[in-house]
Design an enzyme around this catalytic site. Structure first.
Site, PDB file in Angstrom:
ATOM      1  N   HIS A  14       0.847  -1.187   0.000  1.00 42.31           N
ATOM      2  CA  HIS A  14       0.000   0.000   0.000  1.00 42.31           C
ATOM      3  C   HIS A  14       0.885   1.241   0.000  1.00 42.31           C
ATOM      4  O   HIS A  14       2.106   1.147   0.131  1.00 42.31           O
ATOM      5  CB  HIS A  14      -0.962  -0.001   1.206  1.00 42.31           C
ATOM      6  CG  HIS A  14      -0.334   0.372   2.515  1.00 42.31           C
ATOM      7  ND1 HIS A  14      -1.055   0.839   3.591  1.00 42.31           N
ATOM      8  CD2 HIS A  14       0.949   0.356   2.938  1.00 42.31           C
ATOM      9  CE1 HIS A  14      -0.260   1.090   4.601  1.00 42.31           C
ATOM     10  NE2 HIS A  14       0.972   0.795   4.229  1.00 42.31           N
ATOM     11  N   CYS A  23       5.837   6.716   4.373  1.00 39.97           N
ATOM     12  CA  CYS A  23       4.680   5.866   4.067  1.00 39.97           C
ATOM     13  C   CYS A  23       3.942   6.271   2.793  1.00 39.97           C
ATOM     14  O   CYS A  23       3.012   5.579   2.373  1.00 39.97           O
ATOM     15  CB  CYS A  23       3.720   5.845   5.254  1.00 39.97           C
ATOM     16  SG  CYS A  23       4.536   5.224   6.719  1.00 39.97           S
ATOM     17  N   HIS A  27       5.019   0.307  -0.312  1.00 43.15           N
ATOM     18  CA  HIS A  27       5.739  -0.627   0.550  1.00 43.15           C
ATOM     19  C   HIS A  27       4.769  -1.711   1.015  1.00 43.15           C
ATOM     20  O   HIS A  27       3.555  -1.585   0.836  1.00 43.15           O
ATOM     21  CB  HIS A  27       6.367   0.102   1.752  1.00 43.15           C
ATOM     22  CG  HIS A  27       5.358   0.771   2.630  1.00 43.15           C
ATOM     23  ND1 HIS A  27       4.796   1.995   2.323  1.00 43.15           N
ATOM     24  CD2 HIS A  27       4.782   0.377   3.791  1.00 43.15           C
ATOM     25  CE1 HIS A  27       3.927   2.336   3.270  1.00 43.15           C
ATOM     26  NE2 HIS A  27       3.894   1.358   4.167  1.00 43.15           N
ATOM     27  N   HIS A  29       3.447  -4.899   3.899  1.00 47.20           N
ATOM     28  CA  HIS A  29       3.345  -5.338   5.294  1.00 47.20           C
ATOM     29  C   HIS A  29       2.859  -6.783   5.321  1.00 47.20           C
ATOM     30  O   HIS A  29       2.148  -7.230   4.418  1.00 47.20           O
ATOM     31  CB  HIS A  29       2.318  -4.504   6.069  1.00 47.20           C
ATOM     32  CG  HIS A  29       2.699  -3.077   6.250  1.00 47.20           C
ATOM     33  ND1 HIS A  29       3.712  -2.656   7.069  1.00 47.20           N
ATOM     34  CD2 HIS A  29       2.180  -1.945   5.702  1.00 47.20           C
ATOM     35  CE1 HIS A  29       3.810  -1.334   7.028  1.00 47.20           C
ATOM     36  NE2 HIS A  29       2.885  -0.879   6.198  1.00 47.20           N
ATOM     37  N   HIS A  72      -1.673 -10.416  -1.209  1.00 51.75           N
ATOM     38  CA  HIS A  72      -0.855 -10.129  -2.388  1.00 51.75           C
ATOM     39  C   HIS A  72      -1.543  -9.179  -3.369  1.00 51.75           C
ATOM     40  O   HIS A  72      -1.395  -9.308  -4.589  1.00 51.75           O
ATOM     41  CB  HIS A  72      -0.408 -11.416  -3.086  1.00 51.75           C
ATOM     42  CG  HIS A  72       0.626 -12.169  -2.291  1.00 51.75           C
ATOM     43  ND1 HIS A  72       0.310 -12.877  -1.160  1.00 51.75           N
ATOM     44  CD2 HIS A  72       1.957 -12.291  -2.445  1.00 51.75           C
ATOM     45  CE1 HIS A  72       1.421 -13.418  -0.663  1.00 51.75           C
ATOM     46  NE2 HIS A  72       2.433 -13.063  -1.414  1.00 51.75           N
ATOM     47  N   GLU A 111      -0.199  -3.610  11.300  1.00 48.65           N
ATOM     48  CA  GLU A 111       0.736  -3.550  10.158  1.00 48.65           C
ATOM     49  C   GLU A 111       2.133  -3.981  10.557  1.00 48.65           C
ATOM     50  O   GLU A 111       2.880  -4.520   9.752  1.00 48.65           O
ATOM     51  CB  GLU A 111       0.852  -2.106   9.663  1.00 48.65           C
ATOM     52  CG  GLU A 111      -0.333  -1.595   8.926  1.00 48.65           C
ATOM     53  CD  GLU A 111      -0.082  -0.207   8.363  1.00 48.65           C
ATOM     54  OE1 GLU A 111       0.916   0.444   8.738  1.00 48.65           O
ATOM     55  OE2 GLU A 111      -0.899   0.226   7.542  1.00 48.65           O
TER      56      GLU A 111
HETATM   57  N1  LIG Z   1      -2.673   6.087  12.538  1.00 49.16           N
HETATM   58  C1  LIG Z   1      -1.920   5.522  11.577  1.00 49.16           C
HETATM   59  N2  LIG Z   1      -0.658   5.958  11.381  1.00 49.16           N
HETATM   60  C2  LIG Z   1       0.104   5.384  10.436  1.00 49.16           C
HETATM   61  C3  LIG Z   1      -0.387   4.330   9.656  1.00 49.16           C
HETATM   62  C4  LIG Z   1      -1.731   3.896   9.878  1.00 49.16           C
HETATM   63  O1  LIG Z   1      -2.243   2.976   9.217  1.00 49.16           O
HETATM   64  N3  LIG Z   1      -2.446   4.511  10.841  1.00 49.16           N
HETATM   65  N4  LIG Z   1       0.408   3.745   8.724  1.00 49.16           N
HETATM   66  C5  LIG Z   1       1.654   4.113   8.522  1.00 49.16           C
HETATM   67  C6  LIG Z   1       2.501   3.395   7.502  1.00 49.16           C
HETATM   68  O2  LIG Z   1       1.716   2.503   6.754  1.00 49.16           O
HETATM   69  C7  LIG Z   1       3.755   2.642   8.017  1.00 49.16           C
HETATM   70  O3  LIG Z   1       4.043   1.552   7.176  1.00 49.16           O
HETATM   71  C8  LIG Z   1       3.699   2.105   9.397  1.00 49.16           C
HETATM   72  O4  LIG Z   1       4.244   3.073  10.217  1.00 49.16           O
HETATM   73  P1  LIG Z   1       5.363   2.883  11.340  1.00 49.16           P
HETATM   74  O5  LIG Z   1       4.805   2.223  12.550  1.00 49.16           O
HETATM   75  O6  LIG Z   1       5.948   4.225  11.508  1.00 49.16           O
HETATM   76  O7  LIG Z   1       6.397   1.862  10.689  1.00 49.16           O
HETATM   77  P2  LIG Z   1       7.822   1.413  11.190  1.00 49.16           P
HETATM   78  O8  LIG Z   1       7.830  -0.077  11.262  1.00 49.16           O
HETATM   79  O9  LIG Z   1       8.824   1.989  10.273  1.00 49.16           O
HETATM   80  O10 LIG Z   1       7.954   1.956  12.660  1.00 49.16           O
HETATM   81  P3  LIG Z   1       9.123   2.784  13.346  1.00 49.16           P
HETATM   82  O11 LIG Z   1       8.666   2.869  14.770  1.00 49.16           O
HETATM   83  O12 LIG Z   1       9.166   4.118  12.655  1.00 49.16           O
HETATM   84  O13 LIG Z   1      10.360   1.985  13.156  1.00 49.16           O
HETATM   85  C9  LIG Z   1       2.232   5.252   9.248  1.00 49.16           C
HETATM   86  N5  LIG Z   1       1.368   5.808  10.232  1.00 49.16           N
HETATM   87 ZN   LIG Z   2       2.468   0.952   5.574  1.00 51.38          ZN
END
Ligand SMILES: Nc1nc2c(c(=O)[nH]1)N=C([C@H](O)[C@H](O)COP(=O)(O)OP(=O)(O)OP(=O)(O)O)CN2
Ligand SMILES: [Zn+2]
Length: 136
Positions: A14, A23, A27, A29, A72, A111
């Site tokens: 997504h 984001c 990318h 999940h 997928h 995710e």
């Molecule tokens: N409220 C939400 N915030 C975010 C979502 C969401 O669905 N709802 N999604 C994202 C992104 O999809 C991202 O892939 C996931 O974010 P994040 O947790 O920051 O990912 P990381 O594994 O990289 O976590 P770190 O803590 O930064 O390492 C973003 N926000």
């Molecule tokens: Zn994501």
């Protein structure tokens, strides 16, 4: 009150079109989903005796959804949105499953290992199943 939960996973990509960070790039999940059914009454006879709902029925419904729209796929395309956040996906799954699972009260989408969103519509806060026969 019984809470029956069933979990499943799917892999998908997504992107969040308007996100102000990483984001917004495409990318993937390994999503984890848990759905919750709630009710007070168990079946009293037949093959589902002492069950709220048969796990196998729940599993079948989830599997169909997973294969048709989730696993997928690019969620922006199959869910028809420019921002398939966990919140959006949880609500979408709820709305897709509810007609087939009347006791459904909540959906969780995760995710990453550290993030989770639960969706539960206010209309289900006092949900009590009345269609099963007796036994609480
Ligand atoms: N409220 C939400 N915030 C975010 C979502 C969401 O669905 N709802 N999604 C994202 C992104 O999809 C991202 O892939 C996931 O974010 P994040 O947790 O920051 O990912 P990381 O594994 O990289 O976590 P770190 O803590 O930064 O390492 C973003 N926000
Ligand atoms: Zn994501």
């Amino acid at each position: 009150m019984f809470w029956l939960e069933k979990s499943f996973t799917f892999e998908a990509m997504h992107y969040l079109t308007f996100h102000d960070g990483k984001c917004r790039r495409p990318h993937g999940h390994s999503y984890q989903v848990t759905i919750r059914l709630s009710g007070t009454k168990l079946e009293t006879q037949g093959p589902k005796k002492n069950m709220l709902t048969d796990f196998s029925c729940v599993s079948r419904v989830c599997q169909n959804l997973k294969e048709k729209y989730l696993d997928h796929y690019c969620l922006n395309e199959t869910l028809q949105t420019d921002s398939p956040t966990s919140e959006f996906i949880a609500k979408w799954i709820y709305e897709q499953l509810k007609p087939q699972l009347p006791l459904l009260t909540a959906v969780m989408v995760s995710e990453t290992q550290s993030t989770r969103v639960w969706y539960q519509p206010e209309t289900t806060f006092n949900n009590h199943n009345t269609h099963n026969s007796s036994q609480e």
